[in-house]
Design a protein around this motif. Structure first.
Motif, PDB file in Angstrom:
ATOM      1  N   ILE A  92       0.838  -1.184   0.000  1.00 46.38           N
ATOM      2  CA  ILE A  92       0.000   0.000   0.000  1.00 46.38           C
ATOM      3  C   ILE A  92       0.884   1.249   0.000  1.00 46.38           C
ATOM      4  N   GLU A  93       0.288   2.365  -0.422  1.00 47.63           N
ATOM      5  CA  GLU A  93       1.013   3.631  -0.475  1.00 47.63           C
ATOM      6  C   GLU A  93       0.501   4.578   0.598  1.00 47.63           C
ATOM      7  N   TYR A  94       1.344   5.506   0.981  1.00 43.09           N
ATOM      8  CA  TYR A  94       0.947   6.576   1.882  1.00 43.09           C
ATOM      9  C   TYR A  94       1.747   7.823   1.534  1.00 43.09           C
ATOM     10  N   LEU A  95       1.188   8.969   1.903  1.00 44.86           N
ATOM     11  CA  LEU A  95       1.789  10.250   1.573  1.00 44.86           C
ATOM     12  C   LEU A  95       2.631  10.743   2.745  1.00 44.86           C
ATOM     13  N   ASP A  96       3.877  11.060   2.476  1.00 42.17           N
ATOM     14  CA  ASP A  96       4.793  11.550   3.509  1.00 42.17           C
ATOM     15  C   ASP A  96       5.569  12.727   2.932  1.00 42.17           C
ATOM     16  N   ASP A  97       5.252  13.937   3.431  1.00 43.53           N
ATOM     17  CA  ASP A  97       5.903  15.156   2.925  1.00 43.53           C
ATOM     18  C   ASP A  97       5.783  15.257   1.412  1.00 43.53           C
ATOM     19  N   ASP A  98       4.546  15.082   0.928  1.00 42.28           N
ATOM     20  CA  ASP A  98       4.223  15.199  -0.504  1.00 42.28           C
ATOM     21  C   ASP A  98       4.889  14.142  -1.368  1.00 42.28           C
ATOM     22  N   VAL A  99       5.413  13.095  -0.747  1.00 43.33           N
ATOM     23  CA  VAL A  99       6.033  11.998  -1.494  1.00 43.33           C
ATOM     24  C   VAL A  99       5.313  10.706  -1.125  1.00 43.33           C
ATOM     25  N   PHE A 100       4.961   9.886  -2.122  1.00 46.10           N
ATOM     26  CA  PHE A 100       4.308   8.620  -1.867  1.00 46.10           C
ATOM     27  C   PHE A 100       5.353   7.555  -1.552  1.00 46.10           C
ATOM     28  N   ASN A 101       5.209   6.945  -0.377  1.00 51.04           N
ATOM     29  CA  ASN A 101       6.041   5.821   0.024  1.00 51.04           C
ATOM     30  C   ASN A 101       5.183   4.567   0.088  1.00 51.04           C
ATOM     31  N   GLN A 102       5.827   3.426   0.242  1.00 54.28           N
ATOM     32  CA  GLN A 102       5.120   2.162   0.271  1.00 54.28           C
ATOM     33  C   GLN A 102       5.512   1.363   1.512  1.00 54.28           C
ATOM     34  N   ARG A 103       4.587   0.488   1.921  1.00 53.94           N
ATOM     35  CA  ARG A 103       4.923  -0.523   2.915  1.00 53.94           C
ATOM     36  C   ARG A 103       4.104  -1.775   2.648  1.00 53.94           C
TER      37      ARG A 103
END
Length: 964
Positions: A841-852
């Motif tokens: 899944i993706e999440y937004l962190d400081d306008d950047v999409f990261n995954q886990r």
């Protein structure tokens, strides 16, 4: 013989001529004659396989014509048909687990049909009565169906359901390999297959899809269907092209009674008392089912009527303490809010089934299947909600105040530390009725090597919650003396004034009413042609299906607040004006109850129209239309011991969602507030190939393999057209989501060792695309979706990348007939499923999409069943254990696994004993949840409570009467 059938048969046989029937005006007859191909003088063999009494048809028997390598299986009434047999003598072999193999020589003459009833004799170590009527017999019937199926299937029969203390359809299914249930108030409700959540599975009744009565779900709550209405339950884990391709875990088919399941008159009646240890209440349950065959049109026993009715009025309750995940996990962990809840529940189930079967001749079967289920759930929930905090102090221990002179507070408390609390005493009292109705009309016609299946189905479901108290809240503040111990089962320590009703003042009363309706209409036709390619028996099958579905939801909300302005006196605002008796809460003290009738009396003089919550009422309303058309083609080849099925299915989906959106925000210095309607459309198609292999080493051992493809459409909540924007925060559905697509591989081996004995091992692997998950898009959200201006939160649903699921499924059972008495009465059965999944899944962190990476929601790494039974002529008993390991329930924060919510592992232990007073009467006793297993949900780690609920054991005592 009917005129149409007579004319078609004339066109098929050279005895009558191959000359076209020019004087026949019916285009259907001409088409049938054309499709028949070349004319050959051939015969047919129609038989019925029964037990020694001749009264019970044996479903799932293997029928083999040795000289032609031609195979078929007997239907639910024991009947089978072998068409287009060249004239000559043949050896017929019949294999049925628990019976001696039958070998018979038959002679086929030109253009003649041989009709015979074939009687099976039991194995030497199996009692004649036990073959048909016992807990081992019910398992044996299921194994014969499983062996004969073209798919990987698990079956539980009505007799087997009675061998377990399972009150509803959902609970009956949990005994099968790879199947587990999600509970609600201690009762099985939704079904998971191979660790996949309920929305990934499909439910049909008599082959017709069942819509969900729940507003946002596709999953069907099977606790609404009483198990007494059923003849069998089938879970199909690998789909063939002639099946709907809308399940990832499996398809559950609920089969109701048919009069042709038995010969002649049959009835069964039962009555029982159900005792709930948590509330010390006893509840009644009654059921009656029966069937009979009649003669119509001069034929013998060609018309059948079967009916069943079940009624269960259960009073019970549960006690709960939960945090809802309100933890701050900074060191040390601080609990910010928790609730004590007491539930008083009544669930009334009424189910009716009425079915007709008509066999006008040996080549035509017609049926009408109807099932109606009504599930009324009355729930009174009393809650004490504690929002706990501490006052910030300076080095001298003095409370710090802000600029306005108010004390500065810190949310939450560590364990065992004293603090303050804002407490709300709440009442919810509602009665909702869920209904499911299914009507299926269809039949099968056999014209030599052609078989025509046709059916039309109507399914309707609804959830109706008439005007009710959603929340009556009384609030108070307590400046100290509050603490809690034990992070798992929260035990609060509270000052005595918390339980003083004079301390609380009415904040508001919320009322509501809602109605959800879901209707599905479908029409299906399947055509199969039997032929031989060289020496290879072959079946070509093709067909089409069209379905139309409409789901609607309508909700109205009222909020009665600021009641002092409406003329309420100080006495009318105090909780003491609304209290009832002391709450029977086993996990601590909750004080006195809130009386519903006093709440209704308080607001009765008010004008309800003055308190309408317009926005909340509109946002919950929606209409969704989903039309699916499908076509398929498949071929079955019997190459010596190998059966190969290859085919493809094409599905076209046309979807439309309508709803309301609300926006309140500022853009370009202008205040905007608007409530408006929205409509969205999304159309797509899928091509879904499949390949099934089954290699029979003998009539008892076979290897299976299947490669299949499926498509699972998003839930209605995910597809919602509704949108709510308040300031810079917005929440909305996504009608343009792509459905989840899955490619599945299954390989396994089955060995059927004899009567009620088998073992199997299967491995499965699934690759998923378009996995759907919740996400906060933040300020990256498309302005065309969320509107202009700045947005800090944009919560919606999104298609993810690939996910995988793999697993191992083992199952075994053994009836120890070969042991000397009394040990020959032992029956042991066990199954276990180990599965592993990985999704991104993706999440937004400081306008950047990261995954886990996460596991698939609702997927337990292990589920298993173990049952030990014993039966002799008049007595039988069974103790059963069901286990499922913990599983991911909810992701509260996509960016941090610390907020993941899990359901803890559960082990339930049940007992059933039966004593046959006479041949037709028996007494039974059941015990459910003997270990008093709680339902526990945790967040982050097992020590941190999200929800803890206790139900206590349940005991049942009953009597039943049967005539076969």
């Amino acid at each position: 013989m009917y005129p149409l059938e007579f004319l078609i048969k004339k066109s098929l046989h050279p005895k009558h001529t191959c000359k076209p029937l020019l004087n026949v005006s019916s285009s259907a007859v001409l088409a049938a004659a054309f499709l028949a191909g070349t004319c050959h003088a051939q015969g047919s063999f129609i038989g019925r396989i029964t037990d020694a009494s001749g009264n019970v048809g044996m479903e799932g028997a293997l029928v083999v014509v040795k000289e032609l390598n031609l195979k078929t299986t007997s239907a639910r009434d024991g009947r089978f048909s072998l068409q287009q047999l060249p004239p000559g003598s043949y050896t017929i072999e019949i294999h049925y687990l628990g019976s001696k193999s039958l070998q018979k020589t038959i002679t086929i003459n030109d253009d003649e049909t041989l009709v015979e009833q074939l009687t099976l004799s039991v194995d030497d170590n199996v009692d004649e009565e036990v073959l048909v009527y016992s807990q081992a017999a019910s398992l044996n019937k299921a194994l014969n169906k499983q062996r004969a199926s073209n798919s990987i299937v698990n079956v539980v029969n009505a007799d087997a359901i009675g061998q377990y203390p399972d009150a509803n359809t959902s609970e009956a299914l949990q005994r099968l390999p790879g199947v587990s249930v999600e509970n609600d108030q201690g009762e099985g409700r939704f079904v998971r297959i191979r660790g996949l959540g309920p929305n990934y599975n499909s439910v049909t009744i008599n082959g017709s899809k069942v819509p969900s009565p729940n507003a946002g779900e596709r999953a069907v709550a099977l606790d609404t269907v009483p198990s007494d209405l059923l003849e069998s339950l089938e879970v199909t884990k690998t789909l063939t092209p002639d099946m709907d391709a809308d399940s990832l875990g499996g398809t559950i088919n609920v089969k109701s009674l048919s009069a042709f399941d038995r010969n002649g008159l049959f009835y069964r009646a039962s009555a029982e008392a159900n005792y709930d240890s948590n509330t010390s209440k006893t509840s009644p349950k009654l059921s009656l089912s029966g069937s009979n065959l009649f003669a119509l049109g001069g034929e013998e026993d060609n018309f059948g009527v079967a009916a069943a009715i079940s009624w269960f009025d259960r009073d019970f309750g549960s006690d709960n303490v939960e945090t809802g995940g309100s933890w701050d996990f900074d060191n040390p962990a601080r609990l910010e809010e928790f609730e004590q809840r007491d539930y008083t529940i009544n669930r009334e189930r009424l189910g009716v089934s009425l079915n007709f079967d008509f066999k006008p001749n040996e080549n035509t079967d017609l049926f009408l299947r109807s099932l109606y289920s009504e599930f009324t759930d009355t729930e009174i929930r009393l809650a004490n909600v504690y929002e706990i905090y501490e006052f910030e102090t300076d080095d001298s221990g003095n409370i710090i105040e802000d600029d306005e002179g108010d004390p500065v507070t810190i949310d939450g408390l560590p364990q065992d530390q004293y603090g303050a609390a804002a407490v709300a005493r709440e009442l919810k009292d509602r009665k909702e009725t869920m209904k499911i109705a299914s009507l299926v009309l269809g039949g099968e016609s056999r014209l030599n090597t052609w078989t025509f299946n046709y059916r039309a189905g109507i399914s309707q479901s609804s959830e109706d919650t008439p005007y009710y108290v959603d929340k009556a809240a009384f609030e108070a503040e307590f400046d100290g003396g509050v603490r809690y111990t034990n992070d798992k089962l929260i035990y609060p320590e509270l000052p005595s004034e918390v339980f003083n009703a004079e301390s609380y003042e009415l904040d508001k009363i919320e009322t509501a009413q809602s109605l959800t309706e879901d209707e599905e209409y479908n029409l299906q036709i399947d055509i199969e042609k039997q032929l031989r390619l060289g020496k290879v028996p072959t079946a070509l099958k093709f067909g089409a299906k069209a379905s139309q579905r409409e789901k609607t939801s309508d909700e109205d909300v009222w909020v009665f607040e600021d009641l002092d302005e409406a003329g309420f006196t100080e006495e009318q605002l105090l909780l003491s004006a609304y209290t009832g008796s002391t709450i029977d809460y086993t996990l601590g003290n909750m004080g006195n109850s809130i009386a519903t009738d006093k709440v209704w009396q308080a607001i009765a003089p008010l004008n309800r129209a003055d308190y309408v919550a317009d926005i909340d009422s509109a946002i919950a309303d929606f209409t969704m239309d989903e039309n699916i058309t499908a076509a398929y083609a498949m071929a079955t080849f019997d190459i010596n011991r190998l059966r190969l099925i290859a085919g493809v299915r094409v599905e076209q989906t046309d979807f439309e969602a309508s709803g309301f959106s609300y926006a309140e925000y500022e853009a370009d210095g202008e205040e905007i507030e608007d409530l408006y309607a929205e409509t969205h459309k999304n159309d797509y198609s899928h091509t879904l190939p499949s390949l099934h292999l089954r290699y029979s080493f003998s009539d008892k051992s076979q290897l299976r393999a299947a490669w299949t493809n499926a498509v699972v459409r998003p839930t209605f909540e995910q597809l919602s057209a509704a949108k709510i924007r308040e300031g810079d925060e917005v929440e909305f559905g996504n009608p343009y989501l792509s459905p989840l697509e899955a490619s599945n591989l299954d390989i396994g081996f089955e060995h059927f060792g004899g009567y009620a004995s088998y073992w199997s091992a299967f491995v499965f692997y699934k690759e998923l695309d378009n996995f759907i998950y919740a996400i906060d898009l933040g300020d990256t959200a498309d302005p065309s979706l969320v509107g202009p201006g700045e947005v800090s939160e944009a919560n919606t649903f999104k298609n993810g990348k690939a996910a995988t699921i793999s697993g191992l499924e083992l199952a075994a059972s053994k009836k120890f007939n070969e042991l000397p008495a009394p040990w020959n009465g032992l029956l042991l059965s066990a199954n276990g499923t180990w599965s592993d999944s990985d999704a991104e899944i993706e999440y937004l962190d400081d306008d950047v999409f990261n995954q886990r990476d996460i596991p698939m929601p609702s997927q337990s790494e292990f589920t298993g069943n173990l049952a030990l039974g014993y039966e002799i002529s008049r007595f039988s008993a069974r103790i059963a254990a069901n286990y499922k390991s913990d599983y991911l329930l909810e992701i509260t924060d996509a960016s941090d696994e610390i907020g993941d919510v899990y359901v803890d592992s559960q082990l339930s232990l049940d007992l059933l004993a039966r004593w046959n007073i006479t041949k037709y009467a028996q007494v039974f006793v059941q015990a459910v949840n003997l270990g008093d297993e709680p339902y526990y949900v945790y967040i982050n780690k097992k020590r941190y409570n999200n929800q803890y609920e206790e139900y206590g054991p349940t005991y049942r005592l009953g009597v039943s009467f049967s005539r076969f």
